[in-house]
Design a protein around this motif. Structure first.
Motif, mmCIF file in Angstrom:
data_model
loop_
_atom_site.group_PDB
_atom_site.id
_atom_site.type_symbol
_atom_site.label_atom_id
_atom_site.label_comp_id
_atom_site.label_asym_id
_atom_site.label_seq_id
_atom_site.Cartn_x
_atom_site.Cartn_y
_atom_site.Cartn_z
ATOM 1 N N TRP A 287 0.827 -1.206 0.000
ATOM 2 C CA TRP A 287 0.000 0.000 0.000
ATOM 3 C C TRP A 287 0.858 1.251 0.000
ATOM 4 O O TRP A 287 1.695 1.459 0.878
ATOM 5 N N ASN A 288 0.660 2.070 -1.025
ATOM 6 C CA ASN A 288 1.341 3.346 -1.142
ATOM 7 C C ASN A 288 0.407 4.287 -1.895
ATOM 8 O O ASN A 288 0.317 4.222 -3.119
ATOM 9 N N PRO A 289 -0.309 5.161 -1.178
ATOM 10 C CA PRO A 289 -1.274 6.036 -1.849
ATOM 11 C C PRO A 289 -0.634 7.029 -2.822
ATOM 12 O O PRO A 289 -1.337 7.646 -3.616
ATOM 13 N N ALA A 290 0.685 7.138 -2.787
ATOM 14 C CA ALA A 290 1.365 8.055 -3.704
ATOM 15 C C ALA A 290 1.554 7.454 -5.102
ATOM 16 O O ALA A 290 1.954 8.161 -6.024
ATOM 17 N N VAL A 291 1.255 6.184 -5.274
ATOM 18 C CA VAL A 291 1.389 5.532 -6.581
ATOM 19 C C VAL A 291 0.477 6.234 -7.583
ATOM 20 O O VAL A 291 -0.697 6.484 -7.296
ATOM 21 N N GLN A 292 0.987 6.532 -8.753
ATOM 22 C CA GLN A 292 0.225 7.259 -9.767
ATOM 23 C C GLN A 292 -0.649 6.347 -10.625
ATOM 24 O O GLN A 292 -1.660 6.782 -11.161
ATOM 25 N N ASP B 7 -3.431 4.094 -11.375
ATOM 26 C CA ASP B 7 -4.699 3.772 -10.721
ATOM 27 C C ASP B 7 -4.959 2.276 -10.637
ATOM 28 O O ASP B 7 -5.505 1.786 -9.650
ATOM 29 N N LEU C 49 -2.791 0.855 -7.877
ATOM 30 C CA LEU C 49 -3.332 1.291 -6.590
ATOM 31 C C LEU C 49 -4.588 0.494 -6.239
ATOM 32 O O LEU C 49 -4.767 0.096 -5.085
ATOM 33 N N GLU D 126 -8.985 6.754 0.442
ATOM 34 C CA GLU D 126 -7.999 7.118 -0.573
ATOM 35 C C GLU D 126 -8.493 6.718 -1.964
ATOM 36 O O GLU D 126 -8.370 7.485 -2.909
ATOM 37 N N ARG E 257 -9.340 9.334 -4.941
ATOM 38 C CA ARG E 257 -8.680 9.183 -6.249
ATOM 39 C C ARG E 257 -9.727 9.082 -7.360
ATOM 40 O O ARG E 257 -9.586 9.690 -8.417
#
Length: 131
Positions: free
Chosen positions: A46-51, A53, A56, A119, A123
């Motif tokens: 889990w890394n909400p900064a991943v671009q 989609d 994510l 998140e 997004r």
């Protein structure tokens, strides 16, 4: 997990009963879940900064399943039932920890699951506004 939440008669027939068995089973489940989470490949952590989609979303599904499983493992309801039967005091039922600690673990897992959903929702709303 099926035997952990089985009705008493089924558990007794298979000799799955007693607060010590429940404690050991919960410990084993918790350790297995954590081990599974640690072994995930980097792109699924889990890394909400991943671009991306799609990446994510994959990560979100895995992490919500992980946190949901932790809620089930730490659900305090079976501890309360066990305390009504013969066994250790309520404080010693879960992992040798207090019922409050088990409830706290359940609550933290539920909050983590909610953060992942939030998140994802943020997004999705942001991407729909940019279309």
């Amino acid at each position: 997990m099926q035997t952990l939440y089985a009705i008493n008669r089924a558990r007794v027939q298979k000799r799955y009963f007693g607060w010590k068995w429940e404690r050991e089973t919960r410990i084993e489940l918790e350790l297995s879940l954590r081990n599974w989470m640690q072994r995930l490949p980097e792109h699924l952590k889990w890394n909400p900064a991943v671009q991306d989609d799609f990446a994510l979303s994959q990560s979100a599904v895995l992490h919500t399943a992980f946190h949901h499983a932790r809620v089930i493992v730490h659900n305090p309801f079976p501890f309360i039932q066990s305390a009504e039967q013969e066994g250790p005091p309520l404080e010693a039922t879960a992992y040798g920890c207090s019922l409050a600690m088990s409830m706290s673990a359940c609550t933290r897992a539920a909050h983590a699951c909610s953060r992942v959903f939030a998140e994802q929702l943020d997004r999705a709303l942001a991407s729909s506004l940019h279309r």
